[in-house]
Design a protein around this motif. Structure first.
Motif, mmCIF file in Angstrom:
data_model
loop_
_atom_site.group_PDB
_atom_site.id
_atom_site.type_symbol
_atom_site.label_atom_id
_atom_site.label_comp_id
_atom_site.label_asym_id
_atom_site.label_seq_id
_atom_site.Cartn_x
_atom_site.Cartn_y
_atom_site.Cartn_z
ATOM 1 N N ASP A 196 0.884 -1.189 0.028
ATOM 2 C CA ASP A 196 0.025 -0.128 -0.063
ATOM 3 C C ASP A 196 0.857 1.345 -0.105
ATOM 4 O O ASP A 196 1.546 1.802 0.934
ATOM 5 C CB ASP A 196 -0.883 -0.129 1.463
ATOM 6 C CG ASP A 196 -1.875 1.126 1.359
ATOM 7 O OD1 ASP A 196 -2.006 2.079 0.400
ATOM 8 O OD2 ASP A 196 -2.575 1.098 2.295
ATOM 9 N N THR A 210 -0.267 4.413 -0.698
ATOM 10 C CA THR A 210 -1.335 5.598 -0.707
ATOM 11 C C THR A 210 -0.880 6.545 0.519
ATOM 12 O O THR A 210 -0.148 6.091 1.644
ATOM 13 C CB THR A 210 -2.721 5.044 -0.080
ATOM 14 O OG1 THR A 210 -2.542 4.300 1.209
ATOM 15 C CG2 THR A 210 -3.281 4.249 -1.236
ATOM 16 N N ALA A 211 -1.095 7.766 0.327
ATOM 17 C CA ALA A 211 -0.287 8.785 1.416
ATOM 18 C C ALA A 211 -1.075 8.587 2.632
ATOM 19 O O ALA A 211 -0.311 9.268 3.501
ATOM 20 C CB ALA A 211 -0.896 10.129 0.629
ATOM 21 N N SER A 212 -2.058 8.138 3.044
ATOM 22 C CA SER A 212 -2.517 8.161 4.234
ATOM 23 C C SER A 212 -1.585 7.385 5.159
ATOM 24 O O SER A 212 -1.418 7.470 6.524
ATOM 25 C CB SER A 212 -3.680 7.198 4.187
ATOM 26 O OG SER A 212 -3.904 6.168 3.746
ATOM 27 N N ASN A 213 -0.463 6.288 4.509
ATOM 28 C CA ASN A 213 0.487 5.671 5.380
ATOM 29 C C ASN A 213 1.649 6.897 5.775
ATOM 30 O O ASN A 213 2.451 6.162 6.763
ATOM 31 C CB ASN A 213 1.070 4.560 4.487
ATOM 32 C CG ASN A 213 -0.050 3.352 4.527
ATOM 33 O OD1 ASN A 213 -0.604 2.938 5.474
ATOM 34 N ND2 ASN A 213 -0.607 3.356 3.295
ATOM 35 N N GLY A 214 1.744 7.807 5.272
ATOM 36 C CA GLY A 214 2.906 8.878 5.716
ATOM 37 C C GLY A 214 3.708 8.715 4.811
ATOM 38 O O GLY A 214 4.083 7.625 3.915
ATOM 39 N N SER A 215 4.990 9.585 5.114
ATOM 40 C CA SER A 215 6.207 9.472 4.160
ATOM 41 C C SER A 215 7.194 8.281 4.913
ATOM 42 O O SER A 215 7.182 8.193 6.364
ATOM 43 C CB SER A 215 7.133 10.864 4.403
ATOM 44 O OG SER A 215 8.224 10.682 3.902
ATOM 45 N N SER A 262 5.234 6.619 10.379
ATOM 46 C CA SER A 262 4.892 6.273 9.433
ATOM 47 C C SER A 262 4.765 4.679 9.480
ATOM 48 O O SER A 262 5.906 4.163 10.053
ATOM 49 C CB SER A 262 5.187 6.583 8.213
ATOM 50 O OG SER A 262 4.819 5.971 7.188
ATOM 51 N N GLY A 319 -1.735 2.672 -5.394
ATOM 52 C CA GLY A 319 -1.867 4.119 -4.758
ATOM 53 C C GLY A 319 -0.692 4.801 -4.708
ATOM 54 O O GLY A 319 -0.339 5.804 -3.849
#
Length: 368
Positions: free
Chosen positions: A297, A299-304, A310, A349
């Motif tokens: 995954d 996607t940006a919701s997981n953070g950098s 993160s 993502g």
């Protein structure tokens, strides 16, 4: 090596004492089983039977399954209680203690016919507990059947009609019988058709379709003293082969003393089949192939990945982040069963760099 196997325990009791309470009647007993917790070295409850109403000689039908460990001394304590009121069975202090006994699982399995008799102590100091053990067959198959009966003998006299139900027992090595299943009664009916039944083969015959079975019919009584209406002896194989054929219901005592006696009705097993439920090992040995595919995954919701908070954070020193830990845990198991040992990895993502150096729109499935 792990010598763990499953063992079914069948519990009965004999000559339990009457309890001098306001009802002053035979007890309504249940059994609680305790085993020693290896970590705490204390006995903990691991099973509780049902309550059998007004019986000093109860036979608890449902087997209690335990892990049998060859290399471990396994002591089991059986405590018998008389149920009081509507209190939960787990609250032992609310029920009348009738006595307890203990046995070692290894001794039970090594005893003649895997059967032991233990005297109750610590309560009313009367009565015994009968314990039978049987190694459980590795079968997930289910026996499917619809039972019906015709022209059963009425046990209620001229002014009422019997309420029949079935009890199935399987034969033991010593020639005795152990009850393994029963169904619900049908009220006021001498030609009952019971609901379709699905019985695990391990419960019914421990996976042996040739094992003799005894199907008894009883007239239900609220007191728990049910009236015997007759029996049929057969097997799973017999019912499968005779699917739909009527079997004579017999009362042995009546047959012995009544001249010209033929039967007390008939019992029919229809829609009979053994439903196969293969184990995982059956699938693997039968040629089933398993392939490991990993998806990450992005996607940006997981953070950098550079952010320590993160889930994707890349640790220094070789430590794994939660995603890597999950992939390693699952892949370590599945790689054994992957035939080509090649593990595709995909992501979703994220924007992917294209051959022209430009970022694409967000991709939902791309090779990593």
């Amino acid at each position: 090596p792990d010598f763990r196997e499953k063992v079914d325990l069948f519990i009965s009791a004999r000559d339990l004492p009457k309890v001098q309470t306001l009802r002053n009647s035979e007890p309504s007993p249940f059994a609680a089983l305790f085993a020693k917790d290896i970590k705490t070295d204390k006995f903990v409850r691991f099973a509780t039977t049902s309550v059998i109403k007004d019986s000093k000689n109860p036979d608890w039908i449902l087997a209690i399954t335990v892990d049998y460990l060859f290399e471990v001394i396994q002591e089991i304590i059986v405590k018998i209680y008389d149920k009081e009121g509507h209190h939960p069975l787990e609250d032992e202090s609310k029920h009348t203690f009738l006595g307890e006994c203990s046995f070692y699982l290894g001794s039970l399995m090594c005893s003649n016919s895997q059967k032991m008799e233990c005297k109750l102590s610590g309560g009313r100091n009367t009565g015994t507990v009968l314990v039978r053990g049987e190694a459980q067959a590795n079968s997930r198959d289910v026996f499917c059947v619809t039972f019906s009966a015709r022209k059963l003998a009425n046990k209620e006299g001229f002014f009422s009609t019997s309420d029949p139900f079935l009890v199935i027992s399987r034969i033991n090595e010593d020639g005795g019988w152990t009850q393994v299943w029963h169904n619900d009664r049908i009220n006021n009916n001498l030609n009952p058709c019971w609901a379709p039944a699905r019985i695990p083969m391990t419960t019914l015959c421990n996976g042996d379709p040739e094992r003799p079975l005894k199907i008894e019919i009883f007239d239900y009584e609220k007191s728990g003293k049910h009236h015997f209406m007759g029996q049929v002896e057969t097997s799973v194989t017999g019912m499968v082969k005779g699917n739909g054929m009527a079997m004579f219901v017999l009362e042995p005592e009546l047959a012995a003393k009544k001249k010209g006696y033929t039967n007390s009705g008939t019992l029919t097993a229809t829609n009979v089949m053994v439903e196969a439920h293969p184990t995982f090992a059956d699938f693997v040995t039968g040629g089933c192939e398993i392939s490991l595919v990993v998806a990450v995954d992005f996607t940006a919701s997981n953070g950098s990945p550079s952010d320590p908070s993160s889930l994707h954070f890349i640790h220094g020193g070789g430590a794994y982040n939660p995603y890597q830990q999950a992939i390693l845990a699952v892949a370590s198991v599945l790689e054994t069963y992957d035939t080509d040992k090649k593990y595709p990895v995909y992501g979703f993502g994220a924007k992917v760099v294209q051959p022209n150096g430009q970022l694409s729109v967000v991709q939902h499935c791309f090779p990593v």
